[in-house]
Design a protein around this motif. Structure first.
Motif: not given
Length: 810
Positions: A162-165, A182-184, A243-244, A250-253
């Protein structure tokens, strides 16, 4: 965009041109200068890669970085708000270092392989290996944002996910989950545009106290107005995403000002700390109110564990703390169990309680009552976990410099632990060391032990210097068995144990002339150690210099030590005494016995950094480095009550030693230091005539500007005004007759060392006719980062030493 700076000055006022400045004003330099070529080449020497080992010990990563950056890098726009420095272009912290290459090396292979597919001009960070050790995640600073990358460790191919996130304004930004996702902490995609600064304020900025004492340290880069608040909220606005490996997300929370995120060991829950309002103009963001929520894997809120109020009002003293839950963490040995500490004394160290802190825990799904795990009589300092029947509870008390480690049985919460170690943490001669760790089934670090024996590594302090060792410590009888110890002529320490019985391990070994490299040792097979890295010596010109760890006595009998460097081939009897640069940093002790202990090793490799004094060995000087400057106050006495007298006595002893050895010329000795070492330098020049010159970098000189404590001084100015005034070089500027060079980063954000400290001290010196020179380094903070500033700093120091020390009276 509003860009805040601490000081705004014209370039022409930053750098002085003529040496020997007194009270006259000379022309100003307009460009950076460089030191002698021998020094410049050492500064530009290649940097040895950083090394990280896999959990299994099968492979290692070599993380390469370029040399120092440029002044253009530091000159990029930044926001200085909430105690944080933010690069608005990238939504990350400014002034961060990065790596420019990653190499993969199997321990048994001779060659390391670079990852393929890395971005152009890589600025890599947050490098972390997945739990199954098959993948690598990292970030790349593109200059326009921070991107998420992964690499397959079987093919060594890297790719962008993912770019610039990534939002890297505060705290950790990426973490692996057990299922290779990966939790981001990402920039909130719905946050909108940056708040615009109003043309005119809506009204005055007001702060108010309601009568509660609220002492705090002298913080910098704090919020100052409502627009600062808006900017901080905007740049901290984050959204958690998972992220996979194919880039799906997937957005969470809920989005918010996320301070930290921490998945449970089993990956089924996520603890999220989110900053709340009201903000403060008195303390940094780390002490703003925050909420602690527990989310499930899908982002649904399971529980709000705690709501921590604004931490503005805290008792005085380094043992003071906050009320309510703190140090909230997951147990490493359980799938999803939280533990934390709560002060029982209101956070006030002046209260005397048997149970000062209580440690609580709570299991998933967090709907039951919290359980008391144990308590401490000192301040809670963390837990080392093993399993449900074995853990070590750590506690410390600054005022006495004491620590305790207790064996506890987590399966029997509330049961009193057994104290297995109780000691002064300043005592390096009797330090049994720290536990080694291995990874458990959750990929978390737990104590490496065999029954009742814990594997430990210690620095191995001794009157002959450090001799690190690997040992087992028996928690039942306190017996220590040394498995292996470093031997002369090397300084070697264990970095990773590879098997269950501690007979095979990796060390990092160095000597005075050998660059640190990694080796595999096996004490059971009794075979020769195997070298697994071959980093080259980066400083060819220093290979032949002489190095000696020396001991000598202060006038009260206290043993002191220092490391003396002299040029290659130097012989005192043949060549006579040399000009000397003495470099030091004072330290306070509560015991004369621990203050007298020898620190360091005579076998350490001569490692340089930007602030090192060792460059001047190439210029014909003797360098007295790590010159011990202990300040001792035993029992109820405070060390700083004797600061000046003991400081001068330390310096006298060091000078007498190097002169009596025939190495140093008593009339040509300079003293220098950085930060508290600069404070030391200014005090020595105020209260003695021992030196020919001084160099003081990035110091604090007026202690009334840090009235609620400084360094290790816990008392406030109003409790000990004589101490503050006596120790302040500013108050004694009229006594300075020795030339002193002041250097300071214009953007220094270290607590207490405002750039105005050097500015006002220089004016005080100049006003009393002292020989002094002040150099402000544009864009530099407490540690200098750009190549231009570092070379110019070394140029300034060299010219000062040549004029006032080496060629004194010529």
């Amino acid at each position: 965009m509003l860009i805040k700076t601490t000081f705004i000055r014209k370039v022409s006022l930053l750098l002085c041109v003529a040496l020997g400045i007194t009270s006259q004003i000379h022309a100003q330099e307009t460009s950076y200068q460089t030191p002698p070529i021998e020094i410049e080449e050492l500064v530009k020497a290649p940097i040895t890669p950083a090394v990280t080992f896999s959990r299994s010990g099968d492979f290692m990563l070599l993380l390469e970085r370029a040399g120092y950056g440029s002044i253009e890098d530091l000159a990029q726009p930044e926001l200085r708000i909430g105690g944080i420095r933010i690069n608005p272009a990238t939504n990350g912290q400014s002034r961060t270092s990065s790596f420019n290459n990653i190499k993969f090396k199997k321990i048994k292979d001779s060659e390391a392989q670079s990852l393929s597919g890395l971005p152009e001009n890589p600025k890599l960070g947050n490098i972390t290996v997945s739990q199954d050790e098959k993948h690598l995640a990292f970030t790349h600073n593109t200059g326009e944002g921070i991107s998420l990358w992964v690499a397959d460790l079987s093919t060594l191919e890297a790719k962008e996910l993912a770019s610039n996130i990534v939002n890297q304004v505060y705290g950790r930004s990426i973490q692996w989950l057990p299922d290779n996702k990966i939790l981001v902490k990402a920039v909130n995609p719905n946050r909108g545009d940056e708040p615009k600064a109003p043309l005119a304020p809506k009204g005055p900025t007001i702060q108010e106290s309601t009568g509660d004492a609220a002492p705090s340290r002298t913080y910098q880069d704090l919020l100052t107005n409502p627009h600062d608040e808006d900017l901080l909220a905007y740049y901290m606005d984050s959204q958690l995403m998972i992220f996979d490996l194919d880039g799906g997300k997937t957005e969470i929370g809920e989005a918010g000002m996320i301070k930290s995120m921490s998945p449970s060991p089993d990956g089924e829950y996520i603890m999220v700390e989110t900053i709340q309002k009201p903000f403060s103009y008195l303390v940094p963001a780390s002490r703003f109110p925050y909420k602690v929520d527990i989310l499930d894997r899908d982002g649904n809120k399971v529980k709000t564990l705690a709501e921590i109020p604004l931490d503005e009002v805290r008792p005085t003293g380094f043992d003071a703390t906050v009320t309510g839950p703190r140090s909230i963490n997951w147990r490493a040995d359980k799938p999803a169990t939280l533990y934390w500490a709560e002060a029982q004394d209101g956070g006030d160290p002046r209260k005397d309680l048997e149970e000062r802190d209580i440690i609580f825990m709570q299991d998933a799904p967090f709907d039951g009552e919290k359980t008391k795990l144990g308590s401490t009589s000192f301040r809670f300092a963390g837990i080392n976990w093993s399993d449900d029947k074995f853990a070590i509870l750590n506690e410390r008390w600054f005022a006495s410099r004491k620590e305790k480690r207790s064996l506890i049985n987590p399966s029997k919460p509330g049961e009193k632990g057994k104290v297995i170690i109780e000691r002064s943490y300043d005592d390096i001669y009797n330090d049994p060391g720290s536990p080694l760790f291995v990874d458990n089934q959750y990929g978390r670090s737990v104590i490496h032990r065999k029954g009742d024996k814990i594997f430990m590594t210690s620095e191995g302090g001794s009157p002959e210097g450090s001799m690190p060792y690997l040992s087992t410590f028996n928690v039942k009888d306190g017996k220590e068995d040394i498995i292996w110890r470093s031997e002369a002529p090397y300084y070697e320490r264990v970095t990773k144990v590879l098997n269950t019985d501690g007979t095979e391990f990796i060390t990092i070994r160095e000597s005075t002339d050998e660059q640190p490299n990694y080796w595999v040792r096996n004490t059971r097979k009794r075979i020769a150690p195997i070298q697994i890295t071959d980093f080259e010596h980066p400083y060819e010109s220093l290979k032949g210099i002489n190095r000696e760890l020396v001991n000598y006595e202060r006038n009260d009998g206290l043993n002191l030590s220092a490391t003396i460097y002299t040029p290659e081939g130097y012989d005192a009897e043949r060549d006579g005494p040399l000009p000397v640069l003495m470099w030091a940093y004072p330290r306070e002790y509560k015991s004369a016995a621990t203050a007298a202990q020898v620190r360091g090793s005579k076998h350490e490799f001569t490692r340089l950094n930007w602030g090192s004094p060792l460059y001047w060995v190439t210029q014909g000087y003797a360098v007295m480095d790590r010159t011990e400057m202990p300040i001792v106050g035993e029992g109820d006495e405070e060390p700083n009550d004797f600061f000046v007298d003991q400081l001068v006595a330390n310096a006298e002893a060091a000078i007498d030693y190097i002169v009596e050895r025939g190495i140093g010329d008593r009339d040509r000795i300079a003293v220098g230091g950085h930060s508290y070492g600069a404070f030391m330098t200014a005090n020595l020049l105020s209260h003695s005539d021992l030196f020919a010159a001084g160099i003081a970098r990035s110091g604090a000189y007026n202690r009334t500007l840090t009235p609620f404590g400084f360094q290790y001084e816990q008392r406030t100015y109003w409790e000990a005004p004589d101490v503050y005034n006596t120790m302040s070089p500013f108050m004694n500027a009229h006594k300075v007759k020795t030339p002193i060079l002041l250097i300071h980063g214009e953007a220094d954000n270290n607590s207490g060392t405002f750039p105005i400290q050097s500015e006002r001290y220089y004016n005080a010196l100049k006003g009393h006719g002292a020989t002094t020179r002040l150099v402000f380094l544009p864009h530099e903070s407490h540690g200098y980062a750009s190549m231009e500033s570092i070379l110019h700093t070394l140029h300034e120091q060299h010219e000062w030493l040549e004029k006032w020390v080496k060629n004194k009276n010529k």
